[in-house]
Enzyme design. Sequence first.
Site, short mmCIF file in Angstrom:
data_model
loop_
_atom_site.label_atom_id
_atom_site.label_comp_id
_atom_site.label_asym_id
_atom_site.label_seq_id
_atom_site.Cartn_x
_atom_site.Cartn_y
_atom_site.Cartn_z
N GLY A 1 0.83 -1.19 0.00
CA GLY A 1 0.00 0.00 0.00
C GLY A 1 0.86 1.24 0.00
CG HIS B 1 -8.09 25.00 -13.09
ND1 HIS B 1 -7.91 24.02 -14.03
CD2 HIS B 1 -6.83 25.45 -12.77
CE1 HIS B 1 -6.60 23.89 -14.29
NE2 HIS B 1 -5.92 24.76 -13.54
N PRO C 1 2.64 4.81 1.07
CG PRO C 1 4.43 6.15 0.44
CD PRO C 1 3.17 5.56 -0.06
CB THR D 1 -1.76 3.23 4.19
OG1 THR D 1 -0.71 2.36 3.78
CG2 THR D 1 -2.10 4.17 3.07
N GLY D 2 -0.34 2.85 7.34
CA GLY D 2 -0.43 2.07 8.58
C GLY D 2 0.01 0.63 8.44
CE LYS D 3 3.32 0.01 3.40
NZ LYS D 3 2.83 1.40 3.33
CG HIS E 1 -4.16 28.82 -14.49
ND1 HIS E 1 -3.43 28.33 -15.54
CD2 HIS E 1 -4.35 27.77 -13.66
CE1 HIS E 1 -3.20 27.05 -15.36
NE2 HIS E 1 -3.74 26.66 -14.22
CD GLU E 2 -5.47 28.13 -9.75
OE1 GLU E 2 -6.34 27.24 -9.65
OE2 GLU E 2 -4.27 27.88 -9.99
CG ASP F 1 -3.18 22.65 -14.64
OD1 ASP F 1 -3.22 22.12 -13.52
OD2 ASP F 1 -3.35 23.87 -14.84
P1 ADP Z 1 3.44 2.78 6.70
O1 ADP Z 1 4.22 1.73 7.38
O2 ADP Z 1 2.29 2.25 5.90
O3 ADP Z 1 4.26 3.73 5.89
P2 ADP Z 1 3.01 3.61 9.37
O4 ADP Z 1 2.37 2.40 9.95
O5 ADP Z 1 4.44 3.78 9.64
O6 ADP Z 1 2.74 3.66 7.82
O7 ADP Z 1 2.18 4.87 9.85
C1 ADP Z 1 2.80 5.96 10.48
C2 ADP Z 1 1.88 6.56 11.53
O8 ADP Z 1 0.71 7.11 10.94
C3 ADP Z 1 1.37 5.54 12.51
O9 ADP Z 1 2.25 5.39 13.56
C4 ADP Z 1 0.04 6.12 12.96
O10 ADP Z 1 0.23 7.10 13.96
C5 ADP Z 1 -0.43 6.84 11.72
N1 ADP Z 1 -1.32 5.99 10.95
C6 ADP Z 1 -1.09 5.51 9.71
N2 ADP Z 1 -2.11 4.78 9.26
C7 ADP Z 1 -3.03 4.76 10.24
C8 ADP Z 1 -4.32 4.15 10.37
N3 ADP Z 1 -4.84 3.42 9.39
N4 ADP Z 1 -4.98 4.33 11.53
C9 ADP Z 1 -4.45 5.08 12.51
N5 ADP Z 1 -3.25 5.67 12.45
C10 ADP Z 1 -2.54 5.53 11.33
ZN ZN Z 2 -3.89 24.92 -13.23
#
Ligand code: ADP
Ligand code: ZN
Length: 617
Positions: free
Chosen positions: A209, A434, A211, A213-215, A430-431, A507
Amino acid sequence: MASPQIPGSSKDKRQLTTPKPTALWWVLGALLLLAIGQAFFMTPGGRQIPYSEFKSLVRGGQVAEVAVGDTHIRGVLKKTESGSNAFSTTRIDDPKLVEDLDQAGVKYSGELVSRWLPEILSWVIPILLIIGLWTFFFRRIGGAEGGVMSFARSKAKIFAEDDVKVSFQDVAGVDEAAQELREIVEFLKNPRKYTTLGGKIPKGVLLVGPPGTGKTLLARAVAGEAKVPFFSLSGSEFVEMFVGVGAARVRDLFSQAETKAPCIVFIDELDALGKMRVQSPMGSHEEREQTLNQLLAEMDGFDPRKAIIIMAATNRPEVLDPALLRPGRFDRQVLVDKPDIRGREAVLRIHVKNVKLSPAVDLTKIAARTAGFAGADLANLVNEAALLAARRDKTAVDMADFDEAIDRLIAGLEKKRVINSKEREIIAYHESGHAIVASALEGMDPVHKISIVARGFGALGYTMQLPTEDRYLMQKQDLVNQMTVLLGGRSAEEVALGAISTGAQNDLQRATDLARSMVTEWGMSDKLGLVHFDQGRRARFLDVPMPLERGAYSEDTAQLIDAEVKSLLNQAHNEARRILSEQRDLLERVTRRLLEKEVMEGAELREMIDNAVPQTT
Ligand code: ADP
Ligand code: ZN
Ligand code: MG
């Protein structure tokens, strides 16, 4: 590409450990016993008497018998005085001893004291000492891997986190991923239940996923929920300058994990280590490939009943070596995507827990304004808003702080940069372009805000559209409309000023990307039909451009694709120009208002549009 198998799975190394030191201690102990025994038997028994007394006893005729040894003289007295009549004395160099003994009529004999023990000890002890020191030091530094490679372990800092405090409660907006991982938690909690029925447990789970997103967070949550040890290492930590160190580290990691099963081994940023192996004439990726091969071998090698789950995370799954994704390795992939509007609200709710909010703060609204934000961005947003409120000495964080934090995050910090009036006018047209095109077209997200305040690098102004719902599918007309909106800025400059500027670069790039995807990926061109023209792997979750790889199609097709892309762009351009020419008056008024106020809300724009009279030129 074939995946070379490394002979020697994790099981082979067990025999390589250093010889058990216990055997050594047995030998030492036996020798010590012997020494004690010999000392006991060899030391003269009986009463210890001074030599002078011994001599007088001899002369007095009281001694019955003596045995003269090297160092001692043992003897027996003639008559019993008080119990024991045995005695001994330390021998003194006395040439007249034999004479005296003869005179007194004492029965005497020589006694041979064996010298074997001291002699053996004199060379055995140093050897034992050396061996002892040797094993001691090696146990201190190296351990099982022994000697030279041992620094691989000390540097890697592989340690298991035994008590991970994160749970699924701390992760939001990634419900599907969490659902899949719950299964893994179940298994880790109760491995036997699954294996007794002959079921195969997943070995590797790959979290993919964008960066932030909470992996990483999810992987920790799995360990926290299952209450198992958590080994975590980043892919880049395996890749070292020295060939072989990474591989040793992998071996080390897995042998440690086996002792702690059930547990989780987590390799973050797997792409750093698991990039596709390439045939390079320079052979320069030796180290990384060796490490990767070792990882593959370990994953194949360990006992599937051991309840070790290997998790990994990456935001670039397309660069991973295909061997990693084969069955028995990371065959389970879990998508951890950016949260949708409800997910964003849930993530915000988690992160505002420790923040003092004013009652007016509406997290639903904030969630609506933050389309495209990942979890980490939302965490950052909450923090930014709290800091802004603190700077203004507020007692609680209110909506204005969030609004400003969003603006900051979206377009970078406000920049105090002087823009001359000519430039401002171009930007305003321009804006406005859009915004007007976006409002005129059917099915477009309503305009939320128009701004000509310069922010960050590159963005001189922006028109923000606010989606009313998340979308997963786009129809062809939506895409064409989106291209039209993108070209609306440039078209407004043409219509109003009759001149064009460099301000439309981004754009144009986005519009071209869209057009190209429509033609080559989504089968939306009549001339090219439904053919999917493979453009090579794309970075699915990152905005990094992948090297331009031309798919397997002919030069003619390439020309046709270019022509189709151009025709789509032309179509959108003409449409934008048409709208703006019809609304020339509105364009003028919106631009003037923007120049005045710099920022304009969507509601105001809609009001102006409602009052506008379309004109035909
Ligand atoms: P990744 O590993 O996907 O790059 P991280 O797990 O390191 O992301 O996320 C960094 C921080 O962002 C986490 O420590 C948390 O505080 C916050 N965070 C990211 N995704 C979530 C989520 N789905 N729910 C709650 N907090 C999140
Ligand atoms: Zn523009
Ligand atoms: Mg991470």
